[in-house]
Design a protein around this motif. Structure first.
Motif, PDB file in Angstrom:
ATOM      1  N   LYS A   1      -2.306  -5.371  -4.662  1.00 42.09           N
ATOM      2  CA  LYS A   1      -1.627  -3.223  -4.024  1.00 42.09           C
ATOM      3  C   LYS A   1      -3.067  -2.224  -4.105  1.00 42.09           C
ATOM      4  O   LYS A   1      -3.895  -2.225  -4.393  1.00 42.09           O
ATOM      5  N   ARG A   2      -2.402  -1.309  -3.608  1.00 37.28           N
ATOM      6  CA  ARG A   2      -3.412  -0.105  -3.804  1.00 37.28           C
ATOM      7  C   ARG A   2      -1.990   1.304  -3.171  1.00 37.28           C
ATOM      8  O   ARG A   2      -1.587   0.972  -2.593  1.00 37.28           O
ATOM      9  N   LEU A   3      -2.863   1.620  -4.196  1.00 35.07           N
ATOM     10  CA  LEU A   3      -2.106   2.896  -4.629  1.00 35.07           C
ATOM     11  C   LEU A   3      -2.924   4.059  -4.228  1.00 35.07           C
ATOM     12  O   LEU A   3      -4.256   4.034  -4.848  1.00 35.07           O
TER      13      LEU A   3
ATOM     14  N   THR B   1       0.724  -1.018  -0.129  1.00 36.08           N
ATOM     15  CA  THR B   1      -0.018  -0.222   0.278  1.00 36.08           C
ATOM     16  C   THR B   1       0.660   1.264   0.142  1.00 36.08           C
ATOM     17  O   THR B   1       1.611   1.041   0.843  1.00 36.08           O
ATOM     18  N   LEU B   2       0.766   2.256  -0.535  1.00 35.70           N
ATOM     19  CA  LEU B   2       1.417   3.419  -0.862  1.00 35.70           C
ATOM     20  C   LEU B   2       0.484   4.882  -1.110  1.00 35.70           C
ATOM     21  O   LEU B   2      -0.700   4.666  -1.183  1.00 35.70           O
ATOM     22  N   HIS B   3       0.439   5.734  -0.008  1.00 35.14           N
ATOM     23  CA  HIS B   3      -0.057   6.887   0.634  1.00 35.14           C
ATOM     24  C   HIS B   3       0.959   7.717  -0.498  1.00 35.14           C
ATOM     25  O   HIS B   3       2.302   8.092   0.248  1.00 35.14           O
ATOM     26  N   VAL B   4       1.037   8.551  -1.282  1.00 35.38           N
ATOM     27  CA  VAL B   4       1.178   9.390  -1.947  1.00 35.38           C
ATOM     28  C   VAL B   4       0.069  11.165  -2.300  1.00 35.38           C
ATOM     29  O   VAL B   4      -0.205  11.047  -2.316  1.00 35.38           O
ATOM     30  N   TRP B   5       2.078  12.230  -1.520  1.00 32.88           N
ATOM     31  CA  TRP B   5       0.744  13.440  -1.946  1.00 32.88           C
ATOM     32  C   TRP B   5       2.052  14.161  -2.595  1.00 32.88           C
ATOM     33  O   TRP B   5       3.381  14.147  -2.193  1.00 32.88           O
TER      34      TRP B   5
ATOM     35  N   VAL C   1      -6.125   2.073  -7.565  1.00 31.24           N
ATOM     36  CA  VAL C   1      -6.078   3.403  -7.362  1.00 31.24           C
ATOM     37  C   VAL C   1      -6.702   3.872  -7.259  1.00 31.24           C
ATOM     38  O   VAL C   1      -8.567   3.901  -7.551  1.00 31.24           O
ATOM     39  N   HIS C   2      -7.249   5.138  -5.766  1.00 33.94           N
ATOM     40  CA  HIS C   2      -7.550   5.509  -5.788  1.00 33.94           C
ATOM     41  C   HIS C   2      -7.048   6.609  -5.699  1.00 33.94           C
ATOM     42  O   HIS C   2      -6.320   7.225  -4.975  1.00 33.94           O
ATOM     43  N   LEU C   3      -7.305   7.954  -6.213  1.00 34.33           N
ATOM     44  CA  LEU C   3      -6.821   8.754  -6.949  1.00 34.33           C
ATOM     45  C   LEU C   3      -8.036  10.174  -5.869  1.00 34.33           C
ATOM     46  O   LEU C   3      -9.103  10.512  -6.471  1.00 34.33           O
ATOM     47  N   GLY C   4      -6.876  11.344  -5.548  1.00 36.08           N
ATOM     48  CA  GLY C   4      -7.931  12.356  -5.306  1.00 36.08           C
ATOM     49  C   GLY C   4      -7.034  13.641  -6.269  1.00 36.08           C
ATOM     50  O   GLY C   4      -6.398  13.746  -5.415  1.00 36.08           O
ATOM     51  N   ILE C   5      -7.937  14.848  -5.987  1.00 36.86           N
ATOM     52  CA  ILE C   5      -7.805  15.586  -6.191  1.00 36.86           C
ATOM     53  C   ILE C   5      -7.821  16.950  -5.589  1.00 36.86           C
ATOM     54  O   ILE C   5      -9.134  17.424  -5.299  1.00 36.86           O
ATOM     55  N   VAL C   6      -6.605  17.777  -5.153  1.00 42.92           N
ATOM     56  CA  VAL C   6      -7.274  18.785  -4.631  1.00 42.92           C
ATOM     57  C   VAL C   6      -6.839  20.237  -4.861  1.00 42.92           C
ATOM     58  O   VAL C   6      -6.136  20.699  -5.756  1.00 42.92           O
ATOM     59  N   PRO C   7      -8.403  20.408  -5.120  1.00 48.01           N
ATOM     60  CA  PRO C   7      -8.725  22.685  -6.341  1.00 48.01           C
ATOM     61  C   PRO C   7      -8.004  22.875  -5.669  1.00 48.01           C
ATOM     62  O   PRO C   7      -7.867  23.340  -4.408  1.00 48.01           O
ATOM     63  N   TRP C   8      -7.480  24.034  -6.318  1.00 49.28           N
ATOM     64  CA  TRP C   8      -6.927  25.371  -5.869  1.00 49.28           C
ATOM     65  C   TRP C   8      -7.780  26.117  -4.830  1.00 49.28           C
ATOM     66  O   TRP C   8      -7.610  26.699  -4.026  1.00 49.28           O
ATOM     67  N   ASP C   9      -9.336  25.456  -5.398  1.00 46.99           N
ATOM     68  CA  ASP C   9      -9.480  26.413  -4.369  1.00 46.99           C
ATOM     69  C   ASP C   9     -10.258  26.157  -2.918  1.00 46.99           C
ATOM     70  O   ASP C   9     -11.213  26.123  -3.034  1.00 46.99           O
TER      71      ASP C   9
ATOM     72  N   GLU D   1      -9.277  15.151   3.115  1.00 46.21           N
ATOM     73  CA  GLU D   1      -9.971  15.687   3.579  1.00 46.21           C
ATOM     74  C   GLU D   1     -10.044  17.115   2.934  1.00 46.21           C
ATOM     75  O   GLU D   1     -11.716  17.233   2.508  1.00 46.21           O
ATOM     76  N   SER D   2      -9.323  17.517   1.952  1.00 44.18           N
ATOM     77  CA  SER D   2      -9.861  18.889   1.220  1.00 44.18           C
ATOM     78  C   SER D   2      -9.933  18.024  -0.447  1.00 44.18           C
ATOM     79  O   SER D   2     -10.128  19.185  -1.552  1.00 44.18           O
ATOM     80  N   ALA D   3      -9.848  16.889  -1.011  1.00 43.24           N
ATOM     81  CA  ALA D   3      -9.407  16.508  -2.119  1.00 43.24           C
ATOM     82  C   ALA D   3     -10.968  16.018  -2.898  1.00 43.24           C
ATOM     83  O   ALA D   3     -12.729  15.500  -1.912  1.00 43.24           O
ATOM     84  N   VAL D   4     -11.341  16.284  -4.150  1.00 41.79           N
ATOM     85  CA  VAL D   4     -12.699  15.327  -5.051  1.00 41.79           C
ATOM     86  C   VAL D   4     -11.589  14.252  -4.746  1.00 41.79           C
ATOM     87  O   VAL D   4     -11.155  14.004  -5.559  1.00 41.79           O
ATOM     88  N   TYR D   5     -12.963  13.198  -5.453  1.00 35.51           N
ATOM     89  CA  TYR D   5     -12.367  12.160  -6.071  1.00 35.51           C
ATOM     90  C   TYR D   5     -13.510  11.284  -6.873  1.00 35.51           C
ATOM     91  O   TYR D   5     -14.625  11.831  -7.304  1.00 35.51           O
ATOM     92  N   GLY D   6     -13.653  10.654  -8.106  1.00 34.66           N
ATOM     93  CA  GLY D   6     -14.220  10.223  -8.996  1.00 34.66           C
ATOM     94  C   GLY D   6     -14.922  11.107  -9.687  1.00 34.66           C
ATOM     95  O   GLY D   6     -13.959  11.730 -10.220  1.00 34.66           O
TER      96      GLY D   6
END
Length: 282
Positions: free
Chosen positions: A168-170, A113-117, A205-213, A261-266
């Motif tokens: 495996k899990r990213l 398992t990887l946790h990446v920022w 893959v569990h992908l989260g994007i933290v928007p600028w706003d 907590e600030s990310a959006v998913y899916g």
């Protein structure tokens, strides 16, 4: 540079001074030792005062020059002890990027398992070959390291096979700024974002994007990787930090969870990626 690293380097410097002073040939001055080694006297001073990190060859030469070659084993062990946590890019990249990537392949291969920022570029596990190639070429030019972009790209692409292995899990978070940064031509970035759109919803893959706003509970500081519960790696300009104590690993997991907590998913993550994609003029 970390306080622990500075302390360890200073301790090594004191030990080097002891060996010089206690030379079987009689007490050596720093100037006399420098002459024996063919070094500037300033190098001897910097090593003894913990202001410069010696190489393995430096330590071997020092031990022999002070008449105590048997001390090399101890000195080398001290060096390996603190360099296992602070890995300078100058040394890591002495033979190019490909060996570093191969080492990472082994490290990641042993991880479940990887946790990446990531706050400045797209995560390496999800990069296209063209995007990765541009990064390797630019870093090689900047660091004046051997140019082996094609070999490095092949190694990085091989590592991505990990994503298709069961168990495996990213878990990766990326700041929107990482999507917008252009360390490559616009058409390469556009293809890279298309690749990201395709991995949303991928089983491993569990992908989260933290928007600028997005409202942030923490500022988007250095990128980092947490590998299972055994290791954290953090990259800076001078070196990569490898941190393996339980308290530090727990701290970085807490940082990751807070940023998540600030990310959006899916679908929401796809919308952010698509918005950036539309802004690129190809």
């Amino acid at each position: 540079m970390s306080t622990d690293y500075q302390r360890a380097r200073a301790e090594l410097g004191r030990r080097l001074r002891e060996l010089r002073v206690e030379s079987p040939d009689g007490r050596l001055t720093g100037t006399a030792l420098a002459e024996r080694l063919g070094w500037p006297q300033s190098k001897v001073s910097k090593l003894e005062n913990g202001r410069q990190t010696p190489t393995q060859d430096d330590l071997r030469a020092w031990a022999e020059a002070v008449g105590q070659p048997g001390a090399f084993t101890e000195l080398h062990a001290r060096l390996r002890g603190f360099e296992s946590h602070i890995r300078s890019w100058k040394r890591q990249l002495a033979a190019g990027h490909a060996p570093v990537q191969e080492s990472w392949n082994t490290l990641v291969g042993e991880t479940r398992t990887l946790h990446v920022w990531d706050n400045f570029v797209v995560n390496g596990m999800l990069q296209t070959a063209d995007y990765a190639r541009n990064l390797f070429e630019r870093y090689a030019e900047f660091r004046r390291s051997p140019r082996d972009a094609e070999e490095a790209v092949r190694a990085r692409m091989k590592r991505q096979e990990w994503l298709y292995r069961p168990g495996k899990r990213l878990n990766t978070l990326m700041w929107e700024g990482a999507l917008r940064a252009q360390p490559c031509p616009p058409e390469v970035l556009a293809a890279q974002l298309d690749r990201l759109l395709g991995v949303v919803g991928m089983a491993t893959v569990h992908l989260g994007i933290v928007p600028w706003d997005a409202e942030l509970r923490l500022p988007p500081a250095n990128g980092f990787w947490v590998l299972d519960d055994r290791l954290v790696t953090v990259e800076d300009w001078h070196a990569a930090l490898w941190l393996d104590d339980a308290e530090t690993i727990a701290l970085f997991r807490r940082v990751w969870d807070t940023l998540a907590e600030s990310a959006v998913y899916g679908t929401e993550a796809q919308q952010v990626i698509a918005r950036v994609r539309r802004s690129i003029k190809v």
